[in-house]
Design a protein around this motif. Structure first.
Motif, PDB file in Angstrom:
ATOM      1  N   PHE A  24      21.188  29.224  43.535  1.00  0.00           N
ATOM      2  CA  PHE A  24      21.276  30.641  43.937  1.00  0.00           C
ATOM      3  C   PHE A  24      20.079  31.104  44.765  1.00  0.00           C
ATOM      4  N   CYS A  25      19.284  30.166  45.289  1.00  0.00           N
ATOM      5  CA  CYS A  25      18.152  30.545  46.137  1.00  0.00           C
ATOM      6  C   CYS A  25      18.678  31.075  47.477  1.00  0.00           C
ATOM      7  N   ASP A  26      18.046  32.147  47.978  1.00  0.00           N
ATOM      8  CA  ASP A  26      18.528  32.746  49.222  1.00  0.00           C
ATOM      9  C   ASP A  26      17.477  32.749  50.328  1.00  0.00           C
ATOM     10  N   ALA A  27      16.384  32.003  50.137  1.00  0.00           N
ATOM     11  CA  ALA A  27      15.362  31.886  51.177  1.00  0.00           C
ATOM     12  C   ALA A  27      14.530  30.634  50.921  1.00  0.00           C
ATOM     13  N   VAL A  34       5.869  21.886  53.707  1.00  0.00           N
ATOM     14  CA  VAL A  34       6.396  21.869  52.342  1.00  0.00           C
ATOM     15  C   VAL A  34       7.328  23.066  52.187  1.00  0.00           C
ATOM     16  N   GLU A  35       8.535  22.816  51.673  1.00  0.00           N
ATOM     17  CA  GLU A  35       9.536  23.874  51.532  1.00  0.00           C
ATOM     18  C   GLU A  35       9.672  24.301  50.073  1.00  0.00           C
ATOM     19  N   PHE A  36       9.697  25.623  49.850  1.00  0.00           N
ATOM     20  CA  PHE A  36       9.850  26.197  48.518  1.00  0.00           C
ATOM     21  C   PHE A  36      11.113  27.047  48.492  1.00  0.00           C
ATOM     22  N   PRO A  37      12.226  26.559  47.894  1.00  0.00           N
ATOM     23  CA  PRO A  37      13.408  27.412  47.728  1.00  0.00           C
ATOM     24  C   PRO A  37      13.091  28.541  46.736  1.00  0.00           C
ATOM     25  N   VAL A  38      13.430  29.785  47.110  1.00  0.00           N
ATOM     26  CA  VAL A  38      13.066  30.939  46.281  1.00  0.00           C
ATOM     27  C   VAL A  38      14.202  31.951  46.265  1.00  0.00           C
ATOM     28  N   HIS A  39      14.088  32.878  45.325  1.00  0.00           N
ATOM     29  CA  HIS A  39      14.972  34.043  45.275  1.00  0.00           C
ATOM     30  C   HIS A  39      14.187  35.230  45.817  1.00  0.00           C
ATOM     31  N   ARG A  40      14.686  35.852  46.859  1.00  0.00           N
ATOM     32  CA  ARG A  40      13.939  36.921  47.525  1.00  0.00           C
ATOM     33  C   ARG A  40      13.552  38.040  46.549  1.00  0.00           C
ATOM     34  N   ILE A  41      14.469  38.435  45.688  1.00  0.00           N
ATOM     35  CA  ILE A  41      14.204  39.577  44.824  1.00  0.00           C
ATOM     36  C   ILE A  41      13.057  39.295  43.850  1.00  0.00           C
ATOM     37  N   ILE A  42      12.896  38.020  43.442  1.00  0.00           N
ATOM     38  CA  ILE A  42      11.806  37.673  42.533  1.00  0.00           C
ATOM     39  C   ILE A  42      10.460  37.804  43.246  1.00  0.00           C
ATOM     40  N   PHE A  54      10.747  40.070  54.046  1.00  0.00           N
ATOM     41  CA  PHE A  54      12.198  39.907  53.999  1.00  0.00           C
ATOM     42  C   PHE A  54      12.942  41.097  54.592  1.00  0.00           C
ATOM     43  N   THR A  55      12.449  42.304  54.367  1.00  0.00           N
ATOM     44  CA  THR A  55      13.186  43.490  54.814  1.00  0.00           C
ATOM     45  C   THR A  55      12.941  43.823  56.276  1.00  0.00           C
ATOM     46  N   HIS A  56      11.770  43.428  56.820  1.00  0.00           N
ATOM     47  CA  HIS A  56      11.461  43.758  58.208  1.00  0.00           C
ATOM     48  C   HIS A  56      11.813  42.630  59.165  1.00  0.00           C
ATOM     49  N   CYS A  57      12.373  41.561  58.662  1.00  0.00           N
ATOM     50  CA  CYS A  57      12.744  40.426  59.510  1.00  0.00           C
ATOM     51  C   CYS A  57      13.776  40.871  60.550  1.00  0.00           C
ATOM     52  N   SER A  58      13.525  40.492  61.816  1.00  0.00           N
ATOM     53  CA  SER A  58      14.423  40.917  62.889  1.00  0.00           C
ATOM     54  C   SER A  58      15.787  40.236  62.815  1.00  0.00           C
ATOM     55  N   ASP A  59      15.878  39.078  62.155  1.00  0.00           N
ATOM     56  CA  ASP A  59      17.132  38.348  62.019  1.00  0.00           C
ATOM     57  C   ASP A  59      17.605  38.415  60.569  1.00  0.00           C
ATOM     58  N   PRO A  60      18.634  39.196  60.263  1.00  0.00           N
ATOM     59  CA  PRO A  60      19.076  39.354  58.868  1.00  0.00           C
ATOM     60  C   PRO A  60      19.606  38.066  58.256  1.00  0.00           C
ATOM     61  N   LYS A  62      18.223  35.099  58.715  1.00  0.00           N
ATOM     62  CA  LYS A  62      17.150  34.102  58.653  1.00  0.00           C
ATOM     63  C   LYS A  62      16.956  33.621  57.218  1.00  0.00           C
ATOM     64  N   GLN A  63      16.837  32.318  57.052  1.00  0.00           N
ATOM     65  CA  GLN A  63      16.682  31.725  55.727  1.00  0.00           C
ATOM     66  C   GLN A  63      15.316  31.084  55.522  1.00  0.00           C
ATOM     67  N   VAL A  64      14.721  30.517  56.597  1.00  0.00           N
ATOM     68  CA  VAL A  64      13.452  29.793  56.485  1.00  0.00           C
ATOM     69  C   VAL A  64      12.333  30.658  57.049  1.00  0.00           C
TER      70      VAL A  64
END
Length: 509
Positions: A24-27, A34-42, A54-60, A62-64
């Motif tokens: 259920f990771c969304d970012a 090194v990649e860290f799968p995370v949950h944005r809300i956490i 996450f909220t000001h990202c120009s590309d809604p 975007k995952q990485v």
């Protein structure tokens, strides 16, 4: 010695398990490959930095999210804290972790690190901790001084220390009885002086070259005019700070293309001439590496140059080095990982998209991947372990765009664009922020200043210079004994600046 910093709340073990399993990771947070799968809300719940990311990202979609400027080990600790509320703090990682947490505005981790440092404080490390934290007596409490400092055997045994702390306690009581604004002007509590000063030197202003020099005080967000009117005006030059001196290299005064080099003594405010370069160089690119000043390319009044040379101050002599692959004027250069990178510019026929680096050990130039855009009048600077190429003119338009070169992957990636287009401007890094200063915006010469931070990938307005100018050069100076001569007087700071600086000072103690 290590300690497990733990906040007094129960965090969700389920969320942590889901993160470890990648469910259920969304970012993805990416640091040093090194990649860290995370949950944005956490992560948003841990620090406002991630919420802004996450909220000001120009590309809604975007995952990485690439995060420069810190190690993967520190990011792992911060992410683990977001999920568990605990962090492993050791004597080896506490300083780096505190700095990373402060940059991310993760104040819970900052407090845990500060508590750890306080518990480890001893005669053997107190000077190092003092140098790291710049502790201000006037921003401490009298109770802390009485309970923890006055009772120290070392303080009790030293009459000078005892007197200093006693006087500080009296001053703190005095500060508490004063109006807030008056208290902030007290020497014990007033905003700190900066570690370094950014200088904006010369340039083209009002249809002619200027000799104006302004110093930027990043703690006060103010410019101070430090012009020496005995110095001749100069534009299209390069500037460098080395061994306590500021050097102005090459340039143009409206009539003559210079091969001369002038050195500014920051203590006496006097300019003196040093050995001239082998070539006249206007629109020159200048940087410092391993105690040498490098002057690359430029225009000698007749042709664009591919030649390059370097200055050794100990013997006051310029020596030619290998020429570049391209003729380049209106380019810009920087140093990163013992290499000199030069990007863009003009070869006489077209604005350049190419870039190359110089290895001083082999005396060779090597081409790298071209930039995404052609850029003449570009700004180039090393920042967050990347080479940033900012603004410029592509032959048709003045650019707001910026891109960053990763030397490990030989690739350029776009970063957030500037607030305003500009070419032929000053560029420097100070206080971990990338500043662009003045230049030409496509319509007029400008005095405006903005800065970029890698952590937020955004640009912000800073205080304008007093002088509208383009084709200036900037450098950063530090280690001055007469620093106050280049800073804004604290007693004259406007209300909003004093409040802001007081808050920053309190947060850093």
């Amino acid at each position: 010695m290590s300690e497990e910093g733990q906040l007094p709340y129960k965090s969700s073990s389920v969320n942590n398990e889901l993160c470890l399993e990648g469910q259920f990771c969304d970012a993805i947070i990416k640091v040093e490959d090194v990649e860290f799968p995370v949950h944005r809300i956490i992560l948003c719940n841990c620090t406002p930095y991630f919420r802004a990311l996450f909220t000001h990202c120009s590309d809604p979609d975007k995952q990485v999210f690439n995060i420069p400027g810190l190690s993967s080990e520190m990011m792992a600790l911060i992410i683990n804290f977001a999920y568990t509320g605990s962090v492993s703090i050791t004597g080896e990682n506490v300083v780096e972790l505190l700095m990373a947490a402060d940059q991310f505005n993760a104040m819970d981790i900052v407090k845990l690190c500060s508590d750890f440092l306080g518990e480890q404080l001893c005669p053997e490390n107190c000077v190092g901790i003092w140098q790291f934290t710049k502790v201000r007596l006037g921003l401490m409490t009298s109770d802390y001084l009485k309970d923890n400092v006055l009772s120290s055997e070392l303080v009790e045994a030293n009459s000078e220390c005892l007197s200093m702390i006693s006087n500080a306690i009296l001053d703190i009581h005095d500060l508490g009885s004063r109006p807030f604004m008056s208290a902030l002007y007290h020497p014990l509590a007033r905003p700190r002086l900066p570690h370094s000063i950014l200088l904006a030197i010369g340039g083209w202003s009002g249809g002619e070259p200027t000799n104006g020099i302004e110093a930027y005080d990043c703690r006060a967000n103010r410019w101070v005019n430090v012009t020496n009117n005995l110095e001749c005006p100069r534009a299209y030059h390069g500037a460098a700070f080395l061994n306590g001196y500021v050097y102005s290299v090459g340039g143009f005064d409206g009539v003559e293309h210079f091969n001369s080099v002038r050195r500014f003594d920051l203590t006496t405010h006097a300019w003196n001439e040093v050995a001239p370069m082998h070539s006249r160089r206007c629109y020159v690119s200048v940087t410092v590496l391993n105690g040498f000043i490098y002057a690359l390319g430029g225009h000698d009044g007749h042709v664009r140059l591919s030649s390059a040379e370097r200055y050794q101050p100990e013997i006051n002599q310029w020596s030619l080095i290998a020429p570049m692959h391209e003729q380049r004027s209106h380019a810009s250069c920087t140093t990163l990982n013992n290499r000199i990178y030069i990007c863009g510019g003009l070869n006489g026929n077209e604005c350049l998209q190419t870039a190359e680096y110089y290895n001083p050990e082999s005396n060779q130039w090597t081409m790298i991947s071209p930039m995404n855009s052609r850029r003449s009048g570009i700004g180039v600077i090393a920042y967050a372990d990347h080479v940033f190429a900012v603004g410029g003119f592509d032959g048709n338009n003045y650019l707001r765009t910026a891109e960053a070169y990763n030397p490990h992957t030989n690739t350029w990636n776009l970063v957030f664009s500037m607030l305003t287009p500009r070419s032929n401007f000053g560029i420097e890094v100070i206080d971990d922020r990338l500043f662009v200063v003045g230049g030409f915006n496509g319509f007029t010469t400008t005095s405006d200043v903005e800065y970029y931070t890698a952590l937020t990938n955004e640009w912000y307005e800073a205080c304008d210079m007093d002088i509208f100018r383009t084709d200036l050069s900037c450098c950063v100076m530090s280690g001055l004994s007469n620093l106050t001569e280049y800073t804004f007087p604290r007693d004259f700071l406007p209300l909003e600046d004093v409040l802001k600086l007081a808050m920053e000072s309190a947060e850093s103690t």
